[in-house]
Structures are given as C-alpha cells and as structure tokens.
Design a protein around this motif. Structure first.
Motif, PDB file in Angstrom:
ATOM      1  N   TYR A   1     -22.779 -47.793 -25.529  1.00 19.01           N
ATOM      2  CA  TYR A   1     -22.054 -48.702 -26.119  1.00 19.01           C
ATOM      3  C   TYR A   1     -20.649 -48.274 -26.460  1.00 19.01           C
ATOM      4  O   TYR A   1     -19.766 -48.884 -26.560  1.00 19.01           O
ATOM      5  CB  TYR A   1     -22.635 -49.486 -27.297  1.00 19.01           C
TER       6      TYR A   1
ATOM      7  N   SER B   1     -19.610 -52.875 -30.291  1.00 15.28           N
ATOM      8  CA  SER B   1     -20.917 -53.116 -31.006  1.00 15.28           C
ATOM      9  C   SER B   1     -22.190 -52.271 -30.565  1.00 15.28           C
ATOM     10  O   SER B   1     -22.365 -52.098 -29.546  1.00 15.28           O
ATOM     11  CB  SER B   1     -21.221 -54.711 -30.634  1.00 15.28           C
TER      12      SER B   1
ATOM     13  N   PRO C   1     -25.720 -52.408 -30.032  1.00 19.64           N
ATOM     14  CA  PRO C   1     -26.816 -53.320 -30.045  1.00 19.64           C
ATOM     15  C   PRO C   1     -28.366 -52.880 -30.425  1.00 19.64           C
ATOM     16  O   PRO C   1     -28.972 -53.805 -30.451  1.00 19.64           O
ATOM     17  CB  PRO C   1     -26.772 -53.347 -28.507  1.00 19.64           C
TER      18      PRO C   1
ATOM     19  N   LEU D   1     -27.068 -54.061 -24.200  1.00 18.39           N
ATOM     20  CA  LEU D   1     -25.658 -54.151 -24.136  1.00 18.39           C
ATOM     21  C   LEU D   1     -25.574 -53.384 -22.625  1.00 18.39           C
ATOM     22  O   LEU D   1     -25.424 -52.093 -22.758  1.00 18.39           O
ATOM     23  CB  LEU D   1     -24.738 -53.813 -25.078  1.00 18.39           C
TER      24      LEU D   1
ATOM     25  N   ALA E   1     -25.065 -59.143 -22.109  1.00 16.38           N
ATOM     26  CA  ALA E   1     -25.048 -58.833 -23.917  1.00 16.38           C
ATOM     27  C   ALA E   1     -26.097 -59.763 -24.532  1.00 16.38           C
ATOM     28  O   ALA E   1     -26.720 -60.609 -23.882  1.00 16.38           O
ATOM     29  CB  ALA E   1     -23.824 -59.016 -24.458  1.00 16.38           C
TER      30      ALA E   1
ATOM     31  N   GLU F   1     -24.134 -62.072 -29.026  1.00 13.59           N
ATOM     32  CA  GLU F   1     -22.571 -61.305 -28.981  1.00 13.59           C
ATOM     33  C   GLU F   1     -21.767 -61.834 -28.037  1.00 13.59           C
ATOM     34  O   GLU F   1     -20.348 -61.277 -28.035  1.00 13.59           O
ATOM     35  CB  GLU F   1     -23.012 -59.649 -28.685  1.00 13.59           C
TER      36      GLU F   1
ATOM     37  N   ALA G   1     -18.566 -63.102 -29.318  1.00 12.85           N
ATOM     38  CA  ALA G   1     -17.535 -61.989 -29.878  1.00 12.85           C
ATOM     39  C   ALA G   1     -16.804 -61.481 -28.770  1.00 12.85           C
ATOM     40  O   ALA G   1     -15.576 -61.056 -28.907  1.00 12.85           O
ATOM     41  CB  ALA G   1     -18.304 -61.168 -30.796  1.00 12.85           C
TER      42      ALA G   1
END
Length: 369
Positions: free
Chosen positions: A27, A38, A40, A45, A59, A63, A66
């Motif tokens: 990530y 982020s 996860p 992710l 994702a 999420e 976002a």
C-alpha cells in the motif's frame, strides 16, 4: 491532482521487461504511484499495470469513493467483504487480457497467501519477474515536494524532543514521558507517529530494540529518545540521548565517542561516496575508542514514506550516494547493565553534503534533578 509520472515509469518497465501484468501489492507503493494512501489492513488493495491497457485499482468497496476523490483517472473496482477478491481480480484482468502469462510481483512485500490466491486464478502463468528493485530505485531519490514533507516531519520531531525532555522527572515512567510528548503533538494536529515512540532510561537503553516500559526514571542516568512523526505521508526518525542529573565519567565518555562518530560520518557524506564507507567512518571512531563490540547494528537506513526503507548504510553496500537520497546516521553504543547511547539524524544528500531534517542540539543535555 496527483502526478502519475512514476506510474508511467512502472508501465514502461512492464513494457521493457515483456511483462503482461504487474501486480503492485504494497500500500505504500500504491500511495507513491497513485496518490491514494490507505492501509487496508487485512483487506485487499492492489494496483494492476499492463503494457497495452489502462491500469486499474482494486480496493475494498468502502475505499472506492475516496479513490475517485483523489482524481484517479483510470478504472477502480471494489469488492464487498463476503466476496472473493481474487476471483473478481481475475475477471477484471481477463476482461483486458485473455491469457496473461508473464507476471511481475513485489516480491519484497507480497505475502505467500496472496501469491497463492492469484496463482490459483492463473495456474498457467509465470510469476518470475520482480518489481521490488525497480520500486526501490524509483523511491530512492526524493523530489522537492517529498523533501519539503520530510523537512516538516523533521520539525515536528524536534518539537517532540522539546516536549519530551521537559517531561522527564524523577519517578515518571518511560511510558508517561512518551504519552506527554505524543499528546503535545496531537494538540498541534500531528496525529500519527512514524513508529512506536521509544523512551528508555538507564541500563534499559542498552537494549537497542527494547520497548518503552513502565520503568521509572531515576536520577543520574541517561534517557534515550527515539521518535518520529508522519506528515502528509512522509516520516521522520531521530534519536537523542540526554542525562537526567550528572552523568558519570564513563557515561560521559560513551556519549562523547558516539557523538564524535555521528558527526564524523555526517560531515563526510558527499555524492559518489560508497554507503559502506559512511558506516566505516563512524564504526572506526567507536572501535578506536574501545567500544566496537557495543555498536551492534548498521549505521543507517533509508527514509521516506516509511521510517525504514531502502537503502542500508552498512558494510558491504557499495552503492554510491547520489543527490536526493535520504537516510539516517545513527551510531549507538550499548553496554549491557551500564548504559545505552544513540544519536541519530535523518537527512538528504546534497551537492554540499548531508542536510539533516532534525536540528535538536546534539551537545549532551543535562537536566537538573
């Protein structure tokens, strides 16, 4: 709007290495390439990059909005917790490529379980291309924007030292001192440390990776601080050792040797110098003073989106330093049952030498009892 220049470099690497699918799983790397950050946790992710098709992000459903909010211009697909993420990933990939045979993975970070999950979906594929070295090289030299964030993170580390030193009092525990400096940061809007704040007093500081404990601070002993914060996705990391009351002659000698080693190495840094030579300069100072056996770790590590990253500043690393590289210089002397001292700054290699991100004085600070 994020800059996708680095993502395009990964795509070009995919083309140049004749890879069908590049699977980005870390990530931190995803944040670096896409601008979406982020953790996860246990969820999946992932970023998939292709030679001849648009990349896509995959994702958790929670999420997706976002990600869209960052301005991500390519597809993003979500999944619900009860769904099999790798079955869905396989569908999205085969919508683009009917038979992807050659895969590249982040071998330095992909878990065995996730590798087996993707391998199950593509049993005829070859997963023998490693993206990790390319990502390490990509992240090695920081941009002006990254350096600005690292400098601000360093300023907040200096603020934390100031508040932490002021919190040292007889009878207070290491944990209480850590809590006080972290609370002061939070009051200023700095909500995340880059790692668990380390406060170690007396002989406890001779454990280089010991944890902050409920041990009480006592007069006439050293207190070691190792801390850092996260600022807009970038870390700081610095160490200082102070004296609570008057140090003994032995303690003062240990401190002076460690400081000489740190300053010697820091002053010598220049582009073209080998990483191992920086380590040797500091180590030679400590060895000459008779404490070589008590310096039991590498001199430094890279810094950026995380507090420990590529490269290592240590014996055997012949890598030449280049402008824009960021790393720590942190010699330490740890004598079991006696004392521990570590002095650390992280900084950047410039044409003029090493420019630290932290500026708290390294002269031995002696607090009144």
């Amino acid at each position: 709007m994020a800059d996708y220049t680095k993502l395009q470099q990964v795509r070009q690497w995919t083309v140049d290495n004749h890879v069908d699918v590049t699977y980005v799983s870390d990530y931190h790397t995803i944040s670096y390439l896409t601008g979406f950050g982020s953790d996860p946790i246990e969820r999946t992710l992932a970023l998939f990059v292709f030679a001849d098709a648009e990349p896509f992000l995959f994702a958790p459903a929670l999420e997706v909005e976002a990600i869209k909010g960052t301005g991500w211009p390519y597809p993003v697909y979500g999944y619900l917790d009860h769904e099999d993420p790798y079955a869905l990933i396989a569908k999205h990939i085969t919508d683009q490529l009917t038979d992807p045979k050659v895969w590249a993975l982040e071998e330095a970070s992909l878990t065995l379980g996730r590798f087996q999950a993707i391998q199950k979906e593509f049993p005829a594929a070859h997963f023998d291309k490693n993206l990790s070295p390319m990502i390490q090289q990509l992240r090695l030299v920081k941009t002006p924007d990254e350096l600005e964030k690292l400098n601000v993170a360093g300023k907040w580390a200096d603020f934390a030292f100031e508040k932490g030193f002021a919190a040292v009092k007889e009878g207070r525990t290491e944990q209480q001192v850590a809590a006080e400096l972290q609370y002061a940061l939070m009051q200023k809007g700095v909500m995340e440390m880059s790692f668990g704040t380390l406060i170690q007093a007396g002989a406890h500081a001779a454990e280089p990776h010991g944890a902050t404990s409920q041990a009480k601070i006592k007069p006439n002993e050293f207190v070691l601080f190792d801390l850092g914060v996260m600022w807009e996705g970038y870390a700081s990391d610095a160490s200082r050792t102070i004296a609570y009351g008057q140090p003994t002659a032995k303690q003062k000698e240990i401190y002076d040797v460690c400081l000489e080693a740190q300053l010697t190495a820091q002053a010598a840094v220049k582009p073209g110098m080998a990483a191992e030579d920086v380590d040797k300069l500091a180590r030679d100072v400590i060895t000459k003073a008779g404490y070589g056996e008590y310096f039991i770790h590498r001199l430094g590590h890279g810094l950026g989106q995380t507090d420990h990253e590529f490269p290592s500043i240590m014996a055997g690393n012949h890598m030449p330093l280049v402008e824009g590289m960021c790393f720590s210089i942190e010699p330490g002397i740890y004598i079991p049952g006696v004392a521990g001292v570590r002095i650390e700054d992280c900084g950047v290699v410039t044409k003029d030498g090493f420019k630290p991100f932290t500026h708290t004085s390294k002269d031995l600070k002696i607090l009144d009892i």
